[in-house]
Design an enzyme around this catalytic site. Structure first.
Site, short mmCIF file in Angstrom:
data_model
loop_
_atom_site.label_atom_id
_atom_site.label_comp_id
_atom_site.label_asym_id
_atom_site.label_seq_id
_atom_site.Cartn_x
_atom_site.Cartn_y
_atom_site.Cartn_z
N ASP A 11 -32.54 3.24 14.71
CA ASP A 11 -31.38 2.36 14.49
C ASP A 11 -31.90 0.93 14.60
O ASP A 11 -33.04 0.70 15.01
CB ASP A 11 -30.32 2.63 15.58
N SER A 12 -31.04 -0.03 14.23
CA SER A 12 -31.40 -1.43 14.42
C SER A 12 -31.64 -1.77 15.89
O SER A 12 -32.35 -2.71 16.20
CB SER A 12 -30.27 -2.32 13.90
N CYS A 74 -27.90 5.07 11.91
CA CYS A 74 -27.37 3.75 11.61
C CYS A 74 -26.65 3.80 10.26
O CYS A 74 -27.26 4.16 9.25
CB CYS A 74 -28.55 2.77 11.55
N GLU A 152 -25.71 -4.42 22.51
CA GLU A 152 -27.13 -4.72 22.76
C GLU A 152 -27.31 -5.36 24.14
O GLU A 152 -28.36 -5.21 24.76
CB GLU A 152 -27.69 -5.65 21.68
N CYS A 184 -20.01 2.48 12.87
CA CYS A 184 -21.27 1.86 13.31
C CYS A 184 -21.64 2.56 14.61
O CYS A 184 -20.78 2.70 15.50
CB CYS A 184 -21.06 0.37 13.55
N HIS A 186 -23.29 1.72 17.13
CA HIS A 186 -23.11 0.93 18.35
C HIS A 186 -21.69 1.09 18.92
O HIS A 186 -21.49 1.06 20.12
CB HIS A 186 -23.35 -0.55 18.06
N1 DGL Z 1 -25.79 0.67 14.50
C1 DGL Z 1 -25.82 0.26 13.18
C2 DGL Z 1 -24.82 0.91 12.27
O1 DGL Z 1 -24.45 2.03 12.51
C3 DGL Z 1 -26.28 -1.13 12.83
C4 DGL Z 1 -25.55 -2.25 13.41
C5 DGL Z 1 -26.24 -3.56 13.13
O2 DGL Z 1 -27.41 -3.67 13.46
O3 DGL Z 1 -25.60 -4.44 12.58
O4 DGL Z 1 -24.42 0.35 11.27
#
Ligand code: DGL
Length: 270
Positions: A11-12, A74, A152, A184, A186
């Site tokens: 993931d990011s 992600c 984060e 997302c 996150h």
């Molecule tokens: N967790 C990610 C997603 O599902 C990326 C969020 C990001 O880095 O902007 O899209």
């Protein structure tokens, strides 16, 4: 690589740990390699080309570490890169997209809302989802700038996270949404806060368990399920500074973990 090789997940940043958690729950004996691309988080406001290049570099790293399958944990990277990843790498690759279809099955008000990054919401993949389901129910889309940064920072309950989340969620409820899709990875960590803000009557749809299910299907059909009866291990890697990333990974993973630095050649921005 063979059935005893690890599964690679990326993931990011730390959002994909919500998927890792489901994968660990579903696969006790698999070894798991997790990459947080923390040097480049967030992906949501980067160009699709940039996110694609980072996804290729990380997948190369994971394949070089012998990964037998890749999970793109992600939504943004799946939208930008999954087609390229599948054409460049021969291992099974599982991605994630906002769970619109299950939400359509749940909504009584016929209004569903998608919380996601602007990258996901402007992707071709998402446009296809809208075209497919937009005629069946009303789909409200809400980019959520700043929420990834809250996660984060490990700030899942504070005033800032609450205010920001409420700013995004409350107008959707006013417009009649009874189902909120977490588009997302996150945002899964903000689900308790979203629940508090939205109330018990709202459905929150999160596809994480479905990803583990899809991964099982792909591993089984390629004869790649681990035959080892022992407990699997997890390794955590980051393109950022391990000392900065370790506390939040440990917080979200609920254990004191070691986080390693991704070798430099996989950390380039182009
Ligand atoms: N967790 C990610 C997603 O599902 C990326 C969020 C990001 O880095 O902007 O899209």
């Amino acid at each position: 690589m063979n059935a005893s090789s690890p599964i690679g997940i990326f993931d990011s940043g730390v959002g994909g740990l919500s998927i890792l958690r489901e994968i660990r729950r579903a696969f006790a004996s698999e070894d798991l390699l997790y990459v947080a691309d923390s040097a480049f988080v967030p992906y949501g406001d980067k160009s699709p080309q940039f996110v694609e290049a980072r996804s290729v570099a990380i997948t190369e790293f994971l394949v070089d570490r012998n990964a037998k399958a890749i999970v793109v944990a992600c939504n943004t990277a799946t939208g930008a890169a999954i087609t390229t990843l599948r054409s460049r790498f021969s291992v099974p690759i599982v991605g994630i997209e906002p769970a619109v279809k299950p939400a359509v099955g749940k909504t009584a008000s016929r209004v569903v809302a998608v919380l996601a990054t602007s990258g996901t919401l402007s992707s071709d993949k998402f446009a296809k989802l809208l075209a497919r389901f937009g005629g069946v129910v009303d789909i409200l889309i809400q980019p959520c700038a700043g929420l990834v940064e809250q996660v984060e920072a490990g700030e899942l309950h504070g005033e800032k996270a609450r205010d920001l989340t409420a700013k995004y969620v409350l107008p959707l409820l006013e417009r009649g949404a009874d189902t909120i899709i977490l588009g997302c990875t996150h945002y899964s960590f903000l689900a308790p806060l979203i629940r508090e803000i939205a109330g018990p009557q709202i459905s929150i749809v999160d596809p994480n368990a479905a990803i583990a299910h899809e991964l099982r299907r792909r591993l089984e059909s390629n004869d790649l399920l681990s035959p080892d009866p022992r407990s699997g291990t997890e390794q955590f890697w980051t393109s950022g500074a391990p000392n900065d990333v370790k506390p939040v990974v440990s917080q979200l993973w609920n254990a004191d973990v070691q986080v390693r630095r991704l070798p430099k050649r996989y950390c380039r921005s182009t």
